[in-house]
Motif scaffolding. Structure first.
Motif, PDB file in Angstrom:
ATOM      1  N   TRP A 313       3.918 -12.261 -72.442  1.00 14.27           N
ATOM      2  CA  TRP A 313       3.684 -13.006 -71.199  1.00 14.27           C
ATOM      3  C   TRP A 313       2.420 -12.555 -70.482  1.00 14.27           C
ATOM      4  O   TRP A 313       1.623 -13.374 -70.008  1.00 14.27           O
ATOM      5  CB  TRP A 313       4.885 -12.861 -70.258  1.00 14.27           C
ATOM      6  CG  TRP A 313       6.056 -13.714 -70.637  1.00 14.27           C
ATOM      7  CD1 TRP A 313       7.129 -13.340 -71.389  1.00 14.27           C
ATOM      8  CD2 TRP A 313       6.279 -15.080 -70.261  1.00 14.27           C
ATOM      9  NE1 TRP A 313       8.009 -14.397 -71.510  1.00 14.27           N
ATOM     10  CE2 TRP A 313       7.520 -15.473 -70.827  1.00 14.27           C
ATOM     11  CE3 TRP A 313       5.567 -16.003 -69.509  1.00 14.27           C
ATOM     12  CZ2 TRP A 313       8.051 -16.743 -70.657  1.00 14.27           C
ATOM     13  CZ3 TRP A 313       6.087 -17.279 -69.332  1.00 14.27           C
ATOM     14  CH2 TRP A 313       7.314 -17.641 -69.905  1.00 14.27           C
ATOM     15  N   TYR A 314       2.215 -11.239 -70.396  1.00 12.59           N
ATOM     16  CA  TYR A 314       1.016 -10.743 -69.718  1.00 12.59           C
ATOM     17  C   TYR A 314      -0.248 -11.159 -70.461  1.00 12.59           C
ATOM     18  O   TYR A 314      -1.268 -11.499 -69.849  1.00 12.59           O
ATOM     19  CB  TYR A 314       1.068  -9.216 -69.600  1.00 12.59           C
ATOM     20  CG  TYR A 314       2.139  -8.726 -68.665  1.00 12.59           C
ATOM     21  CD1 TYR A 314       2.488  -9.449 -67.517  1.00 12.59           C
ATOM     22  CD2 TYR A 314       2.820  -7.533 -68.909  1.00 12.59           C
ATOM     23  CE1 TYR A 314       3.473  -9.002 -66.662  1.00 12.59           C
ATOM     24  CE2 TYR A 314       3.804  -7.075 -68.054  1.00 12.59           C
ATOM     25  CZ  TYR A 314       4.137  -7.814 -66.933  1.00 12.59           C
ATOM     26  OH  TYR A 314       5.116  -7.378 -66.091  1.00 12.59           O
ATOM     27  N   LEU A 315      -0.191 -11.133 -71.796  1.00 12.55           N
ATOM     28  CA  LEU A 315      -1.330 -11.567 -72.597  1.00 12.55           C
ATOM     29  C   LEU A 315      -1.654 -13.032 -72.305  1.00 12.55           C
ATOM     30  O   LEU A 315      -2.830 -13.395 -72.141  1.00 12.55           O
ATOM     31  CB  LEU A 315      -1.024 -11.385 -74.085  1.00 12.55           C
ATOM     32  CG  LEU A 315      -2.093 -11.923 -75.048  1.00 12.55           C
ATOM     33  CD1 LEU A 315      -3.407 -11.167 -74.875  1.00 12.55           C
ATOM     34  CD2 LEU A 315      -1.594 -11.824 -76.494  1.00 12.55           C
ATOM     35  N   LEU A 316      -0.641 -13.870 -72.205  1.00 14.48           N
ATOM     36  CA  LEU A 316      -0.852 -15.288 -71.914  1.00 14.48           C
ATOM     37  C   LEU A 316      -1.537 -15.475 -70.568  1.00 14.48           C
ATOM     38  O   LEU A 316      -2.478 -16.269 -70.439  1.00 14.48           O
ATOM     39  CB  LEU A 316       0.492 -16.032 -71.929  1.00 14.48           C
ATOM     40  CG  LEU A 316       0.451 -17.523 -71.566  1.00 14.48           C
ATOM     41  CD1 LEU A 316      -0.483 -18.284 -72.502  1.00 14.48           C
ATOM     42  CD2 LEU A 316       1.862 -18.114 -71.610  1.00 14.48           C
ATOM     43  N   GLY A 317      -1.085 -14.732 -69.551  1.00 13.50           N
ATOM     44  CA  GLY A 317      -1.693 -14.832 -68.228  1.00 13.50           C
ATOM     45  C   GLY A 317      -3.164 -14.441 -68.243  1.00 13.50           C
ATOM     46  O   GLY A 317      -4.011 -15.103 -67.631  1.00 13.50           O
ATOM     47  N   ILE A 318      -3.490 -13.378 -68.964  1.00 21.62           N
ATOM     48  CA  ILE A 318      -4.882 -12.905 -69.033  1.00 21.62           C
ATOM     49  C   ILE A 318      -5.761 -13.923 -69.753  1.00 21.62           C
ATOM     50  O   ILE A 318      -6.890 -14.216 -69.327  1.00 21.62           O
ATOM     51  CB  ILE A 318      -4.941 -11.539 -69.746  1.00 21.62           C
ATOM     52  CG1 ILE A 318      -4.265 -10.467 -68.867  1.00 21.62           C
ATOM     53  CG2 ILE A 318      -6.385 -11.149 -70.047  1.00 21.62           C
ATOM     54  CD1 ILE A 318      -4.070  -9.132 -69.564  1.00 21.62           C
ATOM     55  N   LEU A 319      -5.253 -14.493 -70.851  1.00 18.08           N
ATOM     56  CA  LEU A 319      -6.029 -15.480 -71.606  1.00 18.08           C
ATOM     57  C   LEU A 319      -6.330 -16.712 -70.762  1.00 18.08           C
ATOM     58  O   LEU A 319      -7.441 -17.253 -70.804  1.00 18.08           O
ATOM     59  CB  LEU A 319      -5.271 -15.884 -72.877  1.00 18.08           C
ATOM     60  CG  LEU A 319      -5.192 -14.824 -73.982  1.00 18.08           C
ATOM     61  CD1 LEU A 319      -4.260 -15.287 -75.102  1.00 18.08           C
ATOM     62  CD2 LEU A 319      -6.579 -14.509 -74.546  1.00 18.08           C
ATOM     63  N   VAL A 416       1.344 -17.223 -64.135  1.00 19.82           N
ATOM     64  CA  VAL A 416       2.077 -16.759 -65.315  1.00 19.82           C
ATOM     65  C   VAL A 416       2.240 -15.247 -65.275  1.00 19.82           C
ATOM     66  O   VAL A 416       3.322 -14.704 -65.513  1.00 19.82           O
ATOM     67  CB  VAL A 416       1.344 -17.189 -66.609  1.00 19.82           C
ATOM     68  CG1 VAL A 416       1.970 -16.523 -67.829  1.00 19.82           C
ATOM     69  CG2 VAL A 416       1.377 -18.707 -66.759  1.00 19.82           C
ATOM     70  N   PHE A 417       1.154 -14.544 -64.967  1.00 21.59           N
ATOM     71  CA  PHE A 417       1.189 -13.081 -64.929  1.00 21.59           C
ATOM     72  C   PHE A 417       2.160 -12.592 -63.860  1.00 21.59           C
ATOM     73  O   PHE A 417       3.013 -11.726 -64.118  1.00 21.59           O
ATOM     74  CB  PHE A 417      -0.220 -12.554 -64.653  1.00 21.59           C
ATOM     75  CG  PHE A 417      -0.379 -11.087 -64.928  1.00 21.59           C
ATOM     76  CD1 PHE A 417      -0.864 -10.653 -66.145  1.00 21.59           C
ATOM     77  CD2 PHE A 417      -0.043 -10.137 -63.971  1.00 21.59           C
ATOM     78  CE1 PHE A 417      -1.017  -9.293 -66.412  1.00 21.59           C
ATOM     79  CE2 PHE A 417      -0.190  -8.787 -64.215  1.00 21.59           C
ATOM     80  CZ  PHE A 417      -0.682  -8.357 -65.450  1.00 21.59           C
ATOM     81  N   LEU A 418       2.058 -13.154 -62.661  1.00 25.16           N
ATOM     82  CA  LEU A 418       2.897 -12.704 -61.553  1.00 25.16           C
ATOM     83  C   LEU A 418       4.363 -13.076 -61.751  1.00 25.16           C
ATOM     84  O   LEU A 418       5.261 -12.320 -61.364  1.00 25.16           O
ATOM     85  CB  LEU A 418       2.382 -13.296 -60.238  1.00 25.16           C
ATOM     86  CG  LEU A 418       1.028 -12.766 -59.757  1.00 25.16           C
ATOM     87  CD1 LEU A 418       0.580 -13.512 -58.510  1.00 25.16           C
ATOM     88  CD2 LEU A 418       1.112 -11.257 -59.475  1.00 25.16           C
ATOM     89  N   SER A 419       4.619 -14.225 -62.361  1.00 30.71           N
ATOM     90  CA  SER A 419       6.014 -14.642 -62.573  1.00 30.71           C
ATOM     91  C   SER A 419       6.728 -13.663 -63.491  1.00 30.71           C
ATOM     92  O   SER A 419       7.906 -13.346 -63.277  1.00 30.71           O
ATOM     93  CB  SER A 419       6.065 -16.057 -63.166  1.00 30.71           C
ATOM     94  OG  SER A 419       5.552 -16.088 -64.477  1.00 30.71           O
ATOM     95  N   ARG A 420       6.029 -13.185 -64.502  1.00 28.94           N
ATOM     96  CA  ARG A 420       6.651 -12.213 -65.397  1.00 28.94           C
ATOM     97  C   ARG A 420       6.766 -10.860 -64.726  1.00 28.94           C
ATOM     98  O   ARG A 420       7.753 -10.128 -64.916  1.00 28.94           O
ATOM     99  CB  ARG A 420       5.830 -12.083 -66.681  1.00 28.94           C
ATOM    100  CG  ARG A 420       6.518 -11.213 -67.746  1.00 28.94           C
ATOM    101  CD  ARG A 420       7.841 -11.806 -68.184  1.00 28.94           C
ATOM    102  NE  ARG A 420       8.558 -10.920 -69.094  1.00 28.94           N
ATOM    103  CZ  ARG A 420       9.703 -11.239 -69.685  1.00 28.94           C
ATOM    104  NH1 ARG A 420      10.253 -12.419 -69.462  1.00 28.94           N
ATOM    105  NH2 ARG A 420      10.291 -10.393 -70.488  1.00 28.94           N
ATOM    106  N   LEU A 421       5.778 -10.500 -63.945  1.00 35.02           N
ATOM    107  CA  LEU A 421       5.804  -9.217 -63.244  1.00 35.02           C
ATOM    108  C   LEU A 421       7.011  -9.131 -62.322  1.00 35.02           C
ATOM    109  O   LEU A 421       7.642  -8.084 -62.180  1.00 35.02           O
ATOM    110  CB  LEU A 421       4.510  -9.046 -62.437  1.00 35.02           C
ATOM    111  CG  LEU A 421       4.296  -7.698 -61.751  1.00 35.02           C
ATOM    112  CD1 LEU A 421       4.154  -6.595 -62.784  1.00 35.02           C
ATOM    113  CD2 LEU A 421       3.060  -7.750 -60.864  1.00 35.02           C
ATOM    114  N   LEU A 422       7.373 -10.268 -61.713  1.00 41.58           N
ATOM    115  CA  LEU A 422       8.480 -10.289 -60.758  1.00 41.58           C
ATOM    116  C   LEU A 422       9.840 -10.403 -61.427  1.00 41.58           C
ATOM    117  O   LEU A 422      10.854 -10.061 -60.819  1.00 41.58           O
ATOM    118  CB  LEU A 422       8.296 -11.466 -59.784  1.00 41.58           C
ATOM    119  CG  LEU A 422       7.074 -11.398 -58.871  1.00 41.58           C
ATOM    120  CD1 LEU A 422       6.942 -12.684 -58.063  1.00 41.58           C
ATOM    121  CD2 LEU A 422       7.169 -10.194 -57.940  1.00 41.58           C
TER     122      LEU A 422
END
Length: 440
Positions: A313-319, A416-422
């Motif tokens: 998920w984090y990889l997707l947000g960064i891309l 995307v990044f924040l949704s997974r972080l939370l």
């Protein structure tokens, strides 16, 4: 049974792209090749749009409506075929889609007005649902440890058809002119018969030479009734991860097919490129699918093994964030050389994000892979439809439209990044053994 050689084999845990042995690898190669020709037919008319625009006297708003129409029918079609995959299986679903989709591709040349062309372009969009079947079929054939890579490679090589269409279709049209079969103004009409015929051929190939699963076709094997009860469309709709992935896919694949649609016109109008040169440049964008989408799936599988699902998920947000920044720079390119360089940059991150997204899809709900895949795929086309309105506006230039798109994509990456972080489980950051990496 469709194939006497079908056995009770298990999904493959290794992807050898140079092998055609076994029902799994045969299905892999046939499905990506079929998807390639679906994309070729779907976007075959795109590089010929300058000819269509001139002959049918289309204004910018009408061209914008055609761009929107080309991706709109795919939204509902992807939802439908996702459910059909869960019930009928990918073999029958794909074969039927190819036959139905070939008809408007071959007949679009009969258009004699804006309205008739718009209708044909809309109906051709159902071919885009082929992506859902491709991802479903490869998900059936490969084990969890490699399914992300398999899905990404099959999807990427299939997406390549859009880029090749931009290169080849102007040449096909030119060939018919040089042979004396038609004049240049009408060459697009005859050229579109070619991809339509190919789609009919692939329908026969798919039906005769693939099976639904390593154990055989859905009609020939016992399916778990409990699994069928759980594997409903409603289950996919209720999972928030489905909607986050749909949003992400709208920001990567949705932008990809938008670029496939407008790149030739953009290079002709903005940089005064010739029709063949513009098609070649647009083709370069699509050609990156030969490795970039597969690379995204491969890196995502590595991130998953190292850091659990959160790594994916984090990889997707960064891309997505990097893609958005690249598009913004592309929109401001002052020269054709700089535009090409920035296009290659954002294309890399965009196509990797495509692969990364569908490396996550099989893990949302095992009993509803088709439905989840269909909803996420529809999200990609919904994104393309929405940004299409930017390109039909008389008050917004194509360059400004790309700038707005870049900002929107970057914002989606942050979501995307924040949704997974939370929502991430503390047990999967990092994770040696992550239960989420077994399909749910």
């Amino acid at each position: 049974m469709n194939m006497a050689t079908a056995t009770t084999e298990q999904p493959l845990s290794k992807l050898n792209i140079f092998s055609g042995k076994g029902v799994q690898m045969r299905a892999f190669h046939i499905t990506w090749l079929t998807f390639f020709f679906c994309f070729f037919g779907w976007f075959g008319i795109a590089p010929l749009m300058p000819l269509v625009r001139e002959q049918l006297h289309l204004d910018k708003g009408q061209v914008g409506n055609i761009i929107i129409a080309s991706v709109s029918a795919t939204i509902l079609a992807r939802l439908l075929v996702g459910r059909l995959c869960d019930s009928l299986g990918p073999r029958l679903t794909y074969s039927m889609l190819l036959v139905v989709g070939a008809i408007p591709v071959m007949l679009i040349g009969l258009s004699d007005s804006y309205e008739s062309f718009l209708l044909f372009r809309f109906v051709i969009g159902i071919i885009g649902a082929s992506f859902v079947i491709t991802q479903f079929h490869t998900s059936m054939m490969f084990a969890p440890n490699v399914v992300g890579t398999a899905n990404a490679v099959a999807g990427g090589w299939g997406n390549l058809g859009g880029g090749i269409a931009n290169i080849v279709m102007p040449l096909v049209a030119g060939a018919f002119v040089s042979l004396g079969y038609v004049d240049k103004a009408n060459s697009w009409r005859l050229a579109m018969v070619v991809p339509g015929v190919i789609l009919l051929i692939m329908a026969v190939v798919y039906y005769k030479f693939t099976v639904d699963t390593p154990r055989g076709n859905f009609s020939d094997i016992q399916r778990d009734t409990t699994a069928k009860k759980k594997g409903t469309f409603a289950v996919a709709l209720k999972d928030y991860r489905t909607w986050i992935l749909a949003l992400a896919y709208g920001a990567c694949f949705g932008i990809e097919i938008t670029v496939d649609n407008v790149a030739s016109i953009y290079f002709v109008d903005h940089y005064k490129a010739t029709l063949v040169m513009a098609g070649l440049l647009a083709g370069i964008f699509g050609f990156m699918n030969i490795f970039a989408r597969g690379l995204g799936g491969y890196v995502s599988d590595i991130a998953g093994r190292a850091y659990g699902m959160s790594g994916k998920w984090y990889l997707l947000g960064i891309l997505l964030l990097l893609e958005g920044l690249g598009i913004a720079y592309f929109s401001q390119a002052a020269t054709l050389t700089l535009a090409i360089m920035t296009m290659l940059l954002f294309a890399l991150f965009l196509k990797m994000a495509n692969g990364c997204t569908y490396s996550i899809v099989p893990f949302v709900n095992k009993q509803a892979i088709g439905s989840v895949s269909g909803i996420v795929g529809a999200g990609g086309n919904l994104g393309a439809m929405l940004v299409g309105f930017l390109f039909k506006s008389e008050n917004i230039s194509y360059s400004t439209a790309f700038l707005y798109i870049g900002i929107g994509v970057a914002a989606t990456g942050a979501i995307v990044f924040l949704s997974r972080l939370l929502t991430a489980k503390t047990s999967d950051i990092p994770a040696v053994v992550d239960t989420e990496l077994q399909p749910a």
